[in-house]
Write a protein that holds these residues in place. Structure first.
Motif, PDB file in Angstrom:
ATOM      1  N   TYR A  71       2.366  -7.913  -1.155  1.00  0.00           N
ATOM      2  CA  TYR A  71       2.053  -7.768   0.270  1.00  0.00           C
ATOM      3  C   TYR A  71       3.135  -6.926   0.969  1.00  0.00           C
ATOM      4  N   GLN A  72       4.389  -7.293   0.743  1.00  0.00           N
ATOM      5  CA  GLN A  72       5.474  -6.559   1.414  1.00  0.00           C
ATOM      6  C   GLN A  72       5.534  -5.123   0.911  1.00  0.00           C
ATOM      7  N   ALA A  73       5.310  -4.931  -0.398  1.00  0.00           N
ATOM      8  CA  ALA A  73       5.380  -3.567  -0.931  1.00  0.00           C
ATOM      9  C   ALA A  73       4.322  -2.686  -0.260  1.00  0.00           C
ATOM     10  N   LEU A  74       3.154  -3.246  -0.008  1.00  0.00           N
ATOM     11  CA  LEU A  74       2.101  -2.447   0.631  1.00  0.00           C
ATOM     12  C   LEU A  74       2.417  -2.143   2.093  1.00  0.00           C
ATOM     13  N   VAL A  75       2.786  -3.160   2.863  1.00  0.00           N
ATOM     14  CA  VAL A  75       2.997  -2.907   4.296  1.00  0.00           C
ATOM     15  C   VAL A  75       4.311  -2.175   4.576  1.00  0.00           C
ATOM     16  N   GLY A  76       5.268  -2.293   3.650  1.00  0.00           N
ATOM     17  CA  GLY A  76       6.560  -1.649   3.895  1.00  0.00           C
ATOM     18  C   GLY A  76       6.559  -0.176   3.527  1.00  0.00           C
ATOM     19  N   LYS A  77       5.509   0.226   2.841  1.00  0.00           N
ATOM     20  CA  LYS A  77       5.467   1.557   2.240  1.00  0.00           C
ATOM     21  C   LYS A  77       5.011   2.598   3.247  1.00  0.00           C
ATOM     22  N   ARG A  78       5.922   3.100   4.059  1.00  0.00           N
ATOM     23  CA  ARG A  78       5.497   4.047   5.088  1.00  0.00           C
ATOM     24  C   ARG A  78       5.706   5.488   4.671  1.00  0.00           C
ATOM     25  N   SER A  79       6.641   5.693   3.744  1.00  0.00           N
ATOM     26  CA  SER A  79       6.991   7.086   3.468  1.00  0.00           C
ATOM     27  C   SER A  79       6.036   7.746   2.473  1.00  0.00           C
ATOM     28  N   TYR A  80       5.220   6.933   1.808  1.00  0.00           N
ATOM     29  CA  TYR A  80       4.231   7.524   0.902  1.00  0.00           C
ATOM     30  C   TYR A  80       3.011   7.938   1.697  1.00  0.00           C
ATOM     31  N   LYS A  81       2.120   8.591   1.002  1.00  0.00           N
ATOM     32  CA  LYS A  81       0.914   9.073   1.669  1.00  0.00           C
ATOM     33  C   LYS A  81       0.114   7.936   2.275  1.00  0.00           C
ATOM     34  N   LYS A  82      -0.140   6.958   1.440  1.00  0.00           N
ATOM     35  CA  LYS A  82      -1.008   5.884   1.911  1.00  0.00           C
ATOM     36  C   LYS A  82      -0.163   4.800   2.565  1.00  0.00           C
ATOM     37  N   SER A  83      -0.409   4.551   3.813  1.00  0.00           N
ATOM     38  CA  SER A  83       0.303   3.436   4.416  1.00  0.00           C
ATOM     39  C   SER A  83      -0.715   2.347   4.736  1.00  0.00           C
ATOM     40  N   TRP A  84      -0.262   1.131   4.661  1.00  0.00           N
ATOM     41  CA  TRP A  84      -1.151  -0.004   4.787  1.00  0.00           C
ATOM     42  C   TRP A  84      -0.853  -0.781   6.044  1.00  0.00           C
ATOM     43  N   ALA A  85      -1.859  -0.908   6.892  1.00  0.00           N
ATOM     44  CA  ALA A  85      -1.725  -1.831   8.005  1.00  0.00           C
ATOM     45  C   ALA A  85      -1.776  -3.236   7.397  1.00  0.00           C
ATOM     46  N   PRO A  86      -1.021  -4.192   7.987  1.00  0.00           N
ATOM     47  CA  PRO A  86      -1.016  -5.528   7.380  1.00  0.00           C
ATOM     48  C   PRO A  86      -2.418  -6.108   7.122  1.00  0.00           C
ATOM     49  N   PRO A  87      -3.382  -5.973   8.065  1.00  0.00           N
ATOM     50  CA  PRO A  87      -4.704  -6.539   7.761  1.00  0.00           C
ATOM     51  C   PRO A  87      -5.367  -5.847   6.569  1.00  0.00           C
ATOM     52  N   ALA A  88      -5.102  -4.554   6.386  1.00  0.00           N
ATOM     53  CA  ALA A  88      -5.680  -3.838   5.248  1.00  0.00           C
ATOM     54  C   ALA A  88      -5.049  -4.337   3.951  1.00  0.00           C
ATOM     55  N   ALA A  89      -3.749  -4.606   3.990  1.00  0.00           N
ATOM     56  CA  ALA A  89      -3.074  -5.152   2.804  1.00  0.00           C
ATOM     57  C   ALA A  89      -3.649  -6.529   2.474  1.00  0.00           C
ATOM     58  N   MET A  90      -3.898  -7.340   3.512  1.00  0.00           N
ATOM     59  CA  MET A  90      -4.474  -8.673   3.282  1.00  0.00           C
ATOM     60  C   MET A  90      -5.837  -8.546   2.595  1.00  0.00           C
ATOM     61  N   LYS A  91      -6.647  -7.612   3.091  1.00  0.00           N
ATOM     62  CA  LYS A  91      -7.983  -7.421   2.523  1.00  0.00           C
ATOM     63  C   LYS A  91      -7.890  -6.983   1.059  1.00  0.00           C
ATOM     64  N   PHE A  92      -6.976  -6.054   0.809  1.00  0.00           N
ATOM     65  CA  PHE A  92      -6.799  -5.511  -0.541  1.00  0.00           C
ATOM     66  C   PHE A  92      -6.412  -6.620  -1.528  1.00  0.00           C
ATOM     67  N   ILE A  93      -5.400  -7.423  -1.155  1.00  0.00           N
ATOM     68  CA  ILE A  93      -4.944  -8.476  -2.078  1.00  0.00           C
ATOM     69  C   ILE A  93      -6.026  -9.548  -2.225  1.00  0.00           C
ATOM     70  N   ASP A  94      -6.766  -9.760  -1.136  1.00  0.00           N
ATOM     71  CA  ASP A  94      -7.857 -10.735  -1.195  1.00  0.00           C
ATOM     72  C   ASP A  94      -8.812 -10.388  -2.344  1.00  0.00           C
ATOM     73  N   GLN A  95      -9.057  -9.092  -2.498  1.00  0.00           N
ATOM     74  CA  GLN A  95      -9.959  -8.662  -3.579  1.00  0.00           C
ATOM     75  C   GLN A  95      -9.332  -8.842  -4.965  1.00  0.00           C
ATOM     76  N   LEU A  96      -8.010  -8.789  -5.021  1.00  0.00           N
ATOM     77  CA  LEU A  96      -7.339  -8.902  -6.317  1.00  0.00           C
ATOM     78  C   LEU A  96      -7.047 -10.339  -6.726  1.00  0.00           C
ATOM     79  N   SER A  97      -7.186 -11.260  -5.767  1.00  0.00           N
ATOM     80  CA  SER A  97      -6.806 -12.614  -6.162  1.00  0.00           C
ATOM     81  C   SER A  97      -7.946 -13.246  -6.941  1.00  0.00           C
ATOM     82  N   GLY A  98      -7.511 -14.033  -7.902  1.00  0.00           N
ATOM     83  CA  GLY A  98      -8.485 -14.537  -8.878  1.00  0.00           C
ATOM     84  C   GLY A  98      -8.539 -13.617 -10.090  1.00  0.00           C
ATOM     85  N   VAL A  99      -8.057 -12.387  -9.937  1.00  0.00           N
ATOM     86  CA  VAL A  99      -7.996 -11.447 -11.060  1.00  0.00           C
ATOM     87  C   VAL A  99      -6.527 -11.201 -11.433  1.00  0.00           C
TER      88      VAL A  99
END
Ligand SMILES: [Fe+2]
Ligand SMILES: [Fe+2]
Length: 450
Positions: free
Chosen positions: A325-353
């Protein structure tokens, strides 16, 4: 100015109602024309911190109230600071006062208010929000200093003389000043490097969610105290002290089988070795050792091998979730930056896997779908920051409006409880850097909520 926005109006004294908030005083009794000394003194004294528009020598000028002189003619009083809140929120007492003092025309914004105890609750929420914003302001510095301490801890570790003493100072100040919640919001608003501030943010979030998670899951804390809990999470990437600094601080993407990648992926094993040598308890060693092991251990991103996921303790599984979660939201200098709700959604899809589903759902309950500090757009087109985690409906937190539907910055930051104001909802998460610029954290820290 008020014409384009239906919630903004220019009204006379007799049209003021309790549903309004005054943005500017615009009509005045004759005594405010070419004011005598007593009157201008009175205005300066009672409107401390406001901005004035006045006529002087035939010119219309705008200046701070302190620069008001006798002889000036008042045209407008605006930008009321938070401590003059009572001159802004319309109620019967204020209307009487305004009448007595000779103010008769106003620019207002129409707001909704709740009656009775709901209004009391709202006041409490406003106070809590202002206290939280203040805490964020104070914690920016603590986060920076803690991040520097993590860096020197790792530098020392690289030279074989690691000592957790330096870092304990910041562990103590975060615990003592209960800054963890504020730092976890800062994590939503400020970029982090991938190592040092990352560790601090992960630590702060761990501090916020761990006790609640184990309580909800009917488990007991393994930590001796809060200090050890925070230290354990600060240290999860301690093995990076063995990775050469050029590799660690590089923003390049390493190939999967490159030497650099192999070194990076060895950090959990290095960390476990070093922490064991420092006589750290098992659970701290395990958090460093297993925080990159995925639920599906056959994945290339799961390392080190040789342990089954079911043998990994919950503290390490939780830190794995916070880490991504922190790696996604903290990552501003790369191309893709993640708003916290987008990071939550992304990890939500990965949990259980990739991540433990039960721990993930506890994490989401505590962090919300819109973690504190998230920037969002509301259904009326206005923009706001999330400042609370709702208890019932995770999509309806309390938010502080900072821009109106026209994209104009608001002078008064209104708290809206989306669990109460059912006709407004969040329509979109915003990239806070894109919407508010790199100094978004300063904007957040300067909110004055009314
Ligand atoms: Fe790591
Ligand atoms: Fe990490």
């Amino acid at each position: 100015m008020a014409a384009n926005n239906p919630s903004k109006q220019s009204v006379g004294l007799s049209d003021l109602t309790n549903q309004m908030m005054i943005e500017a005083y615009t009509g005045f009794h004759n005594k405010f024309k070419s004011m005598d000394k007593q009157t201008s003194d009175w205005v300066r004294h009672n409107f401390q911190g406001t901005t004035i528009v006045a006529e002087r020598d035939g010119l219309s000028l705008e200046f701070p109230v302190d620069d008001l002189r006798d002889g000036d003619t008042l045209v407008r009083i605006e930008k009321f600071p938070a401590n003059l809140e009572k001159l802004v929120h319309v109620n019967d007492k204020l209307i009487k006062e305004l009448e007595n003092r000779g103010f008769n025309q106003f620019d207002v914004r129409v707001i909704k208010k709740q009656a009775g105890s709901a209004e009391e609750k709202r006041k409490e929420a406003v106070q809590e929000t202002n206290e939280f914003v203040q805490k964020v302001k104070e914690s920016i510095q603590i986060r920076d200093s803690a991040s520097n301490a993590v860096e020197s801890l790792m530098d020392n570790g690289r030279q074989g003389k690691a000592n957790t003493g330096d870092i304990m100072e910041f562990v103590d100040s975060i615990v003592k000043q209960s800054s963890a919640d504020a730092i976890s919001a800062i994590a939503s608003l400020k970029e982090s490097d991938q190592t040092y501030a990352h560790c601090v943010d992960v630590g702060a979030i761990f501090q916020v969610v761990y006790l609640k998670t184990i309580e909800n899951m009917g488990l007991k804390s393994v930590f001796k105290d809060e200090r050890e809990m925070l230290l354990s999470s600060f240290l999860h990437d301690f093995g990076k002290a063995k990775v050469p600094k050029e590799i660690l601080d590089s923003t390049a993407r390493f190939e999967r089988d490159s030497k650099e990648m192999q070194l990076m992926q060895a950090h959990p094993v290095y960390g476990a070795e070093m922490l064991k040598k420092m006589d750290m308890p098992d659970y701290i060693v395990d958090m460093a050792h297993y925080h990159h092991v995925k639920l599906d251990t056959s994945m290339a991103s799961s390392y080190p091998s040789g342990i089954a996921f079911e043998d990994i303790r919950m503290e390490a599984r939780l830190i794995a979730i916070i880490d991504i979660y922190q790696a996604l939201v903290g990552k501003r200098s790369y191309k893709k930056s993640w708003a916290p709700p987008a990071a939550m959604k992304f990890i939500d899809q990965l949990s259980g896997v990739e991540y433990d589903l039960d721990i993930w759902s506890e994490f989401m309950k505590i962090m919300g779908r819109y973690p504190k500090g998230s920037a969002v757009e509301l259904s009326d087109g206005s923009q706001a920051f999330v400042v609370s985690i709702p208890e019932k409906d995770l999509t309806r937190p309390q938010v502080v409006q900072v821009r109106n539907g026209q994209g104009e910055d608001l002078e008064h930051h209104t708290l809206i409880d989306l669990e109460v104001e059912k006709d407004i909802s969040i329509t979109k998460e915003l990239d806070s850097y894109e919407s508010f610029g790199e100094t978004v954290i300063d904007l957040f820290a300067s909110l004055q909520v009314i």
